[in-house]
Design a protein around this motif. Structure first.
Motif, PDB file in Angstrom:
ATOM      1  N   GLU A  77       6.424  -3.736  -6.268  1.00 49.78           N
ATOM      2  CA  GLU A  77       5.707  -2.461  -6.326  1.00 49.78           C
ATOM      3  C   GLU A  77       6.642  -1.328  -6.744  1.00 49.78           C
ATOM      4  O   GLU A  77       6.238  -0.411  -7.470  1.00 49.78           O
ATOM      5  CB  GLU A  77       5.065  -2.155  -4.973  1.00 49.78           C
ATOM      6  CG  GLU A  77       3.958  -3.126  -4.567  1.00 49.78           C
ATOM      7  CD  GLU A  77       2.834  -3.150  -5.594  1.00 49.78           C
ATOM      8  OE1 GLU A  77       2.389  -2.060  -6.027  1.00 49.78           O
ATOM      9  OE2 GLU A  77       2.412  -4.270  -5.977  1.00 49.78           O
TER      10      GLU A  77
ATOM     11  N   VAL B  84       6.894   1.329 -10.557  1.00 52.26           N
ATOM     12  CA  VAL B  84       7.033   2.784 -10.629  1.00 52.26           C
ATOM     13  C   VAL B  84       8.333   3.175 -11.312  1.00 52.26           C
ATOM     14  O   VAL B  84       8.385   4.129 -12.103  1.00 52.26           O
ATOM     15  CB  VAL B  84       6.969   3.401  -9.215  1.00 52.26           C
ATOM     16  CG1 VAL B  84       7.200   4.918  -9.262  1.00 52.26           C
ATOM     17  CG2 VAL B  84       5.620   3.098  -8.564  1.00 52.26           C
TER      18      VAL B  84
ATOM     19  N   ASP C  51       2.981   4.425  -1.067  1.00 53.13           N
ATOM     20  CA  ASP C  51       2.921   5.314  -2.228  1.00 53.13           C
ATOM     21  C   ASP C  51       4.343   5.548  -2.757  1.00 53.13           C
ATOM     22  O   ASP C  51       5.005   6.520  -2.419  1.00 53.13           O
ATOM     23  CB  ASP C  51       2.269   6.640  -1.826  1.00 53.13           C
ATOM     24  CG  ASP C  51       2.039   7.565  -3.023  1.00 53.13           C
ATOM     25  OD1 ASP C  51       2.490   7.229  -4.144  1.00 53.13           O
ATOM     26  OD2 ASP C  51       1.432   8.639  -2.828  1.00 53.13           O
ATOM     27  N   TRP C  52       4.787   4.623  -3.591  1.00 50.47           N
ATOM     28  CA  TRP C  52       6.156   4.693  -4.099  1.00 50.47           C
ATOM     29  C   TRP C  52       6.386   5.941  -4.946  1.00 50.47           C
ATOM     30  O   TRP C  52       7.441   6.576  -4.832  1.00 50.47           O
ATOM     31  CB  TRP C  52       6.469   3.451  -4.934  1.00 50.47           C
ATOM     32  CG  TRP C  52       6.917   2.277  -4.116  1.00 50.47           C
ATOM     33  CD1 TRP C  52       6.177   1.191  -3.759  1.00 50.47           C
ATOM     34  CD2 TRP C  52       8.216   2.082  -3.546  1.00 50.47           C
ATOM     35  NE1 TRP C  52       6.922   0.324  -3.002  1.00 50.47           N
ATOM     36  CE2 TRP C  52       8.195   0.845  -2.860  1.00 50.47           C
ATOM     37  CE3 TRP C  52       9.386   2.824  -3.542  1.00 50.47           C
ATOM     38  CZ2 TRP C  52       9.300   0.335  -2.186  1.00 50.47           C
ATOM     39  CZ3 TRP C  52      10.497   2.321  -2.876  1.00 50.47           C
ATOM     40  CH2 TRP C  52      10.455   1.098  -2.207  1.00 50.47           C
ATOM     41  N   ARG C  53       5.448   6.308  -5.778  1.00 50.89           N
ATOM     42  CA  ARG C  53       5.687   7.411  -6.702  1.00 50.89           C
ATOM     43  C   ARG C  53       5.919   8.728  -5.947  1.00 50.89           C
ATOM     44  O   ARG C  53       6.863   9.466  -6.242  1.00 50.89           O
ATOM     45  CB  ARG C  53       4.538   7.562  -7.695  1.00 50.89           C
ATOM     46  CG  ARG C  53       4.787   8.661  -8.719  1.00 50.89           C
ATOM     47  CD  ARG C  53       3.923   8.538  -9.961  1.00 50.89           C
ATOM     48  NE  ARG C  53       4.315   9.538 -10.954  1.00 50.89           N
ATOM     49  CZ  ARG C  53       5.360   9.438 -11.762  1.00 50.89           C
ATOM     50  NH1 ARG C  53       6.129   8.361 -11.702  1.00 50.89           N
ATOM     51  NH2 ARG C  53       5.646  10.387 -12.633  1.00 50.89           N
ATOM     52  N   SER C  54       5.084   9.013  -4.964  1.00 50.26           N
ATOM     53  CA  SER C  54       5.261  10.257  -4.207  1.00 50.26           C
ATOM     54  C   SER C  54       6.597  10.257  -3.466  1.00 50.26           C
ATOM     55  O   SER C  54       7.310  11.270  -3.425  1.00 50.26           O
ATOM     56  CB  SER C  54       4.114  10.436  -3.214  1.00 50.26           C
ATOM     57  OG  SER C  54       2.884  10.583  -3.891  1.00 50.26           O
TER      58      SER C  54
ATOM     59  N   ALA D  60       0.818  -1.215   0.000  1.00 48.56           N
ATOM     60  CA  ALA D  60       0.000   0.000   0.000  1.00 48.56           C
ATOM     61  C   ALA D  60       0.850   1.262   0.000  1.00 48.56           C
ATOM     62  O   ALA D  60       0.315   2.373  -0.007  1.00 48.56           O
ATOM     63  CB  ALA D  60      -0.928  -0.006   1.214  1.00 48.56           C
TER      64      ALA D  60
END
Length: 652
Positions: free
Chosen positions: A70, A74, A8-11, A6
């Motif tokens: 995950e 990204v 948030d890798w991109r942020s 869960a």
């Protein structure tokens, strides 16, 4: 358990990339890839498709752990993972290490038959680990499929030969990347002159939390604040380490406690240098070269102050002082501690703490006192927590519950085995109605400095110094080196925890000499002695005359005078199978009869005044043989061409 899927890798990766780009000095020469990443504000690569991830897993024969999968969705790889891994593998470059470095063989050489699972894993990982480092500063990054949790996450291990440490374990790939992000911050936090300040939303948030934690510590909420300070320290935030080290030192921790940045600040140096140099003195063995490492950036005055404090600590002459009402409390506490009342000294120090005045905003608590030879032994981890929990420095808060005292109000603790079981024999003198400083006049010879107390020191240090200075040894003389202090209400004591062997034929109790104008009690116990037969002696005197006494040796009791019923030796020596039990009962009876006690913490861990008594044995009689050994210092070797003095060998 962390839900790594869960996250948030991109942020997270965008923030990392932007902060990295902003930290680069203008005009610095960079490679083409780094310049492209800087302009794009992106350290990653295009996302890996599901097809590419599936192909990777088919090639490697294993499904990848969730957090790494995950991440790949990204960015298929990563640049500058921390400060020493320049390129981290994506779907194409990740491969089984298969000991291509040969490091498995090196680690196995250090294994023995007692090696535990962690040590064996450090060797095995090089054979079955998945290598993620592509380009690095001799830094290895491997994921271990054999070290997996219930969610399928693999632990990540990093190792670099230049770190001189075992492989570092990260719980999973997400935690590894978080640690590398913190490493970026830590390395960028301390910039060279001319480089831009590393400032961004993350650093500003952390600095605000550090300031909140500082105030929370002063209000007594150190347990909540220390977590914030530890996290900020991992990011390299200024102040965090220096503030956190003050807390750690008061909790009794000394390893890697250097009061970074604060100890070289002239505003805080008088308070923080003493505990720093005291720890250095305890482990340096007179090699002071490492001390300069902790004084980098200090001006000449601070360096001079550090070495002056070091000399005082080594000589036992350092004396902590503080300003205002708290300083007055410090002096009262020292007076109590130097006579053995460490519990009273601690309560006095804590009662004065709300009036303590910090040297500056980053001064969290008084610290110099831990290097004071008299006050320092007051500190225990429990007492450190009480001090930290006490509101101070102008902040309000709820006072903590007082810690329990360390000294039992009796004598029975002497019958308890000490660490190493070294206290098998001891002797002490109790004198009623006199101050401790008067004891040498009653128990020591009046010639020379015999009636002058030595400065407070541990009994071990006092014995070592006494032996270093002693030049004559005799087989008949038994001059005791004794620590002195107060033995409860109305009594003073002299204590020897390492007496000479007991010789009943020549023993002379000092009770009569000590009791001039008052009452004195002498106890010498050797019921657990390693040398000779078990023994116990008690004598009581008043106004210079012995009133009663008994001595038990080798199953025989000899007694004189009217012994109080509570101390009747027949009650204790009818069956001596339990010598420790008999000793405890005797000590309880002595304490009950005379309402006296001995301060355990001060005797075992503290520093007390000492002096040397007159002999506890009579002089030899006509016909008794004895030996005397006199030792002379060797004459200073003369320079070439000069004659030796007349005290050299063969001079007479």
């Amino acid at each position: 358990m962390t839900d790594t899927t869960a996250f948030d890798w991109r942020s997270f990766l965008l923030k990392w990339s932007g902060e990295w780009a902003d930290s680069l000095p203008d005009g610095e020469t960079r490679g083409e890839d780094d310049e492209t990443a800087r302009q794009a504000r992106w350290l990653g690569f295009p996302p890996a498709s599901a097809k590419r991830i599936a192909a990777m897993e088919e090639r490697l024969g294993r499904r990848m752990p969730p957090s790494y999968r995950e991440f790949l969705k990204v960015s298929d790889g990563w640049r500058h993972a921390g400060g020493f891994v320049w390129l981290l593998a994506g779907t194409e470059d990740a491969h089984w290490h298969n000991n291509e470095s040969g490091l498995a063989d090196m680690f196995e050489e250090y294994l023995d038959e007692d090696a535990g699972p962690e040590e064996r894993r450090e060797a095995d990982i090089w054979r079955h680990g998945l290598q993620l480092d592509v380009e690095s500063d001799i830094t290895h990054v491997l994921m271990d499929p054999e070290d997996a949790d219930e969610d399928g996450e693999w632990a990540v291990y990093t190792w670099a030969s230049w770190r001189a440490a075992p492989p570092e374990r990260h719980a999973n790939f997400l935690e590894f990347m978080r640690d590398m992000y913190r490493e970026l911050h830590s390395l960028r936090a301390h910039r060279s002159d001319g480089e831009p300040v590393f400032a961004n939303d993350t650093t500003r948030k952390l600095d605000a939390l550090v300031e909140e934690a500082r105030l929370e510590v002063l209000r007594g909420g150190w347990e909540r604040a220390v977590k914030t300070l530890d996290e900020a320290k991992e990011y390299g935030r200024p102040r965090a380490a220096g503030l956190g080290d003050q807390i750690r030192r008061l909790l009794g921790q000394t390893y890697m406690v250097y009061f970074d940045d604060l100890v070289t600040d002239p505003q805080y140096a008088p308070e923080l240098l003493p505990p720093l140099v005291a720890e250095h003195a305890a482990h340096s063995y007179r090699d002071d070269s490492t001390l300069t490492l902790h004084l980098r950036g200090a001006d000449d005055d601070v360096v001079s102050l550090a070495y002056a404090a070091l000399d005082q600590v080594r000589n036992g002459t350092y004396r902590y002082t503080a300003a205002g009402p708290f300083g007055e409390g410090v002096e009262r506490a020292r007076e109590l501690a130097r006579w053995g009342d460490t519990d009273g000294a601690w309560r006095t120090l804590i009662d004065a703490l709300p009036l303590w005045e910090p040297l500056g905003p980053d001064h969290l608590a008084p610290l110099g006192w831990v290097a004071d030879p008299v006050l320092g032994p007051l500190l225990t981890p429990e007492r450190g927590r009480e001090l930290l929990s006490t509101p101070r420095g102008g902040q309000a808060g709820e006072a903590p519950r007082p810690t329990a005292g360390l000294d039992p109000s009796d004598l029975a603790w002497l019958a308890e085995p000490d660490p190493g079981n070294n206290r098998t024999s001891y002797r002490f003198v109790l004198v009623e109605g006199v101050e401790p400083e008067e004891l040498p006049g009653r128990l020591a010879d009046g010639d020379g400095d015999g009636t002058v107390l030595n400065e407070p020191t541990t009994l071990w240090e006092a014995r070592r110094r006494s032996l270093d200075n002693q030049r004559e040894f005799s087989s008949y003389d038994d001059r005791a080196l004794m620590a002195v202090g107060r033995a409860g209400t109305g009594w003073s004591f002299a204590f020897d925890g390492d007496p000479a062997p007991f010789d009943q034929r020549r023993f002379v109790s000092p009770a009569a000499a000590a009791s001039a104008g008052t009452r004195a009690v002498v106890v010498w116990s050797g019921l657990r002695t390693w040398h000779g037969e078990p023994f116990f002696h008690l004598s009581v005197a008043r106004d210079g005359a012995e009133q009663c006494a008994f001595t038990y040796v080798d199953g025989v009791i000899r007694q004189s005078g009217e012994i109080p019923r509570a101390l009747d030796p027949s009650r204790f020596f009818s069956d001596l199978e339990d010598s420790a039990g008999a000793e405890r009962s005797l000590l309880e009876a002595v304490a009950g009869e005379f309402a006296a006690c001995l301060p355990r913490h001060a005797i075992v861990n503290g520093r007390l005044h000492t002096f040397t008594t007159r002999s506890w044995t009579r002089p030899p009689r006509d016909g008794e043989t004895y030996a005397v050994i006199r030792m002379h210092r060797a004459a200073t070797r003369p320079a070439d061409g000069e004659r030796a003095g007349e005290d050299g060998p063969g001079s007479r």
